[in-house]
Design a protein around this motif. Sequence first.
Motif, PDB file in Angstrom:
ATOM      1  N   VAL A  69      52.595  31.587  27.855  1.00 31.09           N
ATOM      2  CA  VAL A  69      53.192  30.755  26.808  1.00 31.09           C
ATOM      3  C   VAL A  69      54.466  31.446  26.338  1.00 31.09           C
ATOM      4  O   VAL A  69      54.639  32.643  26.543  1.00 31.09           O
ATOM      5  N   THR A  74      50.695  29.841  17.427  1.00 32.19           N
ATOM      6  CA  THR A  74      50.605  28.392  17.523  1.00 32.19           C
ATOM      7  C   THR A  74      49.865  27.865  16.308  1.00 32.19           C
ATOM      8  O   THR A  74      49.047  28.563  15.715  1.00 32.19           O
ATOM      9  N   VAL A  77      45.325  24.782  18.295  1.00 36.08           N
ATOM     10  CA  VAL A  77      44.578  25.370  19.407  1.00 36.08           C
ATOM     11  C   VAL A  77      43.530  24.356  19.810  1.00 36.08           C
ATOM     12  O   VAL A  77      42.807  23.833  18.966  1.00 36.08           O
ATOM     13  N   ARG A 132      43.407  31.343  19.086  1.00 34.58           N
ATOM     14  CA  ARG A 132      44.727  31.853  18.692  1.00 34.58           C
ATOM     15  C   ARG A 132      44.969  33.265  19.240  1.00 34.58           C
ATOM     16  O   ARG A 132      46.076  33.600  19.643  1.00 34.58           O
ATOM     17  N   HIS A 135      45.816  32.843  22.790  1.00 33.87           N
ATOM     18  CA  HIS A 135      47.184  32.337  22.908  1.00 33.87           C
ATOM     19  C   HIS A 135      48.175  33.503  22.816  1.00 33.87           C
ATOM     20  O   HIS A 135      49.106  33.599  23.609  1.00 33.87           O
ATOM     21  N   ARG A 138      48.163  35.467  25.964  1.00 36.00           N
ATOM     22  CA  ARG A 138      48.885  34.767  27.037  1.00 36.00           C
ATOM     23  C   ARG A 138      50.393  34.936  26.878  1.00 36.00           C
ATOM     24  O   ARG A 138      51.140  34.877  27.855  1.00 36.00           O
TER      25      ARG A 138
END
Length: 186
Positions: A69, A74, A77, A132, A135, A138
Amino acid sequence: SLCDWSSDVCSSDLERVLLKYTGSLTEGATIPFLGRRLRRQGDTINILPSENYIDDVLEEYGLKNANPVVTPGTTQVSVDDPVSALSPAEASNYLRGVGKMMWLTPIRGDIYYVAKELARNLQHPTNEDMGRLKHLLRYFKEQRTKPRQLPRGYNYQRDHQPNFKSMSTQIGLIVVLLERARVDAL
């Protein structure tokens, strides 16, 4: 403590010890120090995590082959049940992951806000919180080697008035000592 960390005497002693064990930080050289890597490039000192730290974290969370990402955080999710609490084993895994991200924040300012927000839910993490965290992990697929750069003339002591009793400011002292050694060598 036998030594007041902010005193010049202690700073010069620590500088001598540091230079004894690490040598000088020559152009292009990378040295390991306190679980991090220091590399001099021109007039800057780059501070990076240890060689395999991010790869090991990605593997631990099963994200080695995940899609990257472009942002660390973010607001949305997609998980099956976002409000359900994690099991004790999953919560422990979440705490470990947040701790690993907090360890990176002194050298990765781009993740500071997200790591802080993840840490707000340490007592009762949910599936959404774990999403999260994953995320953020990533995000490191694309941004794993972004170093913290300290330009020539950067003075941690002058700019931050540190309290050398905490670990992050001890690292700051080490950076100051390395900067002094680098300037003296030029």
